[in-house]
Enzyme design. Sequence first.
Site, PDB file in Angstrom:
ATOM      1  N   SER A 172      -4.706  -1.339   5.149  1.00  0.00           N
ATOM      2  CA  SER A 172      -3.928  -0.276   4.507  1.00  0.00           C
ATOM      3  C   SER A 172      -2.461  -0.653   4.345  1.00  0.00           C
ATOM      4  O   SER A 172      -1.876  -1.321   5.199  1.00  0.00           O
ATOM      5  CB  SER A 172      -4.011   0.984   5.375  1.00  0.00           C
ATOM      6  N   GLU A 183      -0.239   1.254   4.966  1.00  0.00           N
ATOM      7  CA  GLU A 183       0.468   1.845   6.115  1.00  0.00           C
ATOM      8  C   GLU A 183       0.917   0.765   7.104  1.00  0.00           C
ATOM      9  O   GLU A 183       1.818   0.999   7.897  1.00  0.00           O
ATOM     10  CB  GLU A 183      -0.445   2.836   6.845  1.00  0.00           C
ATOM     11  N   TYR A 206      -2.057   5.119  13.503  1.00  0.00           N
ATOM     12  CA  TYR A 206      -3.029   4.684  12.498  1.00  0.00           C
ATOM     13  C   TYR A 206      -2.639   3.303  11.949  1.00  0.00           C
ATOM     14  O   TYR A 206      -3.472   2.393  11.873  1.00  0.00           O
ATOM     15  CB  TYR A 206      -3.088   5.718  11.363  1.00  0.00           C
TER      16      TYR A 206
END
Length: 341
Positions: free
Chosen positions: A135, A137, A159
């Site tokens: 991701s 992220e 996460y």
Amino acid sequence: MARRALITGITGQDGSYLAEHLLEQGYEVWGLARGQANPRVSRMRRLLSDVRVVRGDLLDQGSLISAVERVQPDEVYNLGAISFVPMSWEQAELTAEVTGMGVLRMLEAIRVCSGVSRGGSSGPDGQIRFYQASSSEMFGQVSETPQTERTAFHPRSPYGVAKAYGHFLTQNYRESYGMFAVSGILFNHESPRRGAEFVTRKVSLGVARIKLGLATELRLGNLEARRDWGFAGDYVKAMHLMLRAAAPEDYVIGTGRMKSVRELVEAAFSAVGLDWERYVVTDQTLHRPAEVDLLCADPKKARVQLGWEPRVSFDELVAMMVESDLRLLADGADPHDDSWP
Ligand code: NAP
Ligand code: G4F
């Protein structure tokens, strides 16, 4: 003989689009589903009746080994995760276990079932190919814009940290065992099947409710955050291309264009002829402990090496989601449990 794919996260947004795409390509598609009575499995089966289901959980090593032994896949797509960033602060340990350690368990299941030992495996064609859903992220507090496959990671949520672990582990299994294991570093991708907790779907549902007279306001957090939003149906094609490539490599997948949450809101309200400023209320409790302010992909490597390009524009995506939610709510569906267009 048809190629066989095993998808974890089959009940999620990407699992559904990927399964559709692989079925169209002639694959036999298996989905790993958890729980003894998971209502999202019935929803998936209604949409994708040709997908076969095998029980398993990313928290349970034995179940993953059994699933790989039973399915004998050519390709494994690991899409299962705790994927909602705010939840990762509330349940950091669970996020580490599912989103991070789940990758280790899936890679181990493949390694054990294929009899792969250190120093390389039996050769590219006998191998189970593995895709990890990494991701954007992981970039978090970005060190450069746009972000490429070489940009350093600075995750800002439990996460993001768990995804970085899964990313490096996938790379490590490729290097340690010669496995065909790759990560797609995907930027935000959305669709009418997006979970209602994510901002794009929260906005499209909110706009549809207001337009139909079912609500009078929409409460949101940080309107200044910027994301590179694309259409999930385009992005799952990149996952497949990565596993069919000649060599195992990681790729950044995104549009290369950023929009703010404020621009998202403007586009969604204007799609139904409303002025967003009359309805949107900002709420401090929806702000995050540490925000990722801007994410923007440089997808050049995927374009050049895989021939992949996004097809659906931001405005088309927003219009598609708002129209879909208008239809859904007008039909009386409850978007929180049983509604996949
Ligand atoms: P999603 O809709 O939230 O789906 C998550 C899936 O994970 C669900 O099918 C869920 O199944 C499954 N899952 C949760 N816990 C599990 C467990 N213990 N064992 C097995 N499966 C479990 O996510 P998505 O948007 O499709 O994203 C797919 C993947 O891409 C995720 O890994 C996500 O982190 C990653 N990703 C997404 C984006 C994006 O913008 N969408 C961007 C980058 C990366 P249940 O029905 O059982 O809960
Ligand atoms: O839609 P979001 O919750 O997605 P976020 O945090 O970017 O994560 C998604 O994309 C990642 C890829 O970068 C995936 F890995 C991850 O699994 C997931 O699919 O929030 C987007 C932005 C954030 O900056 C958030 O602060 O929207 C902002 N926002 C503003 N108001 C809101 C809200 N987000 C949510 N969910 N709800 C709001 O009310």
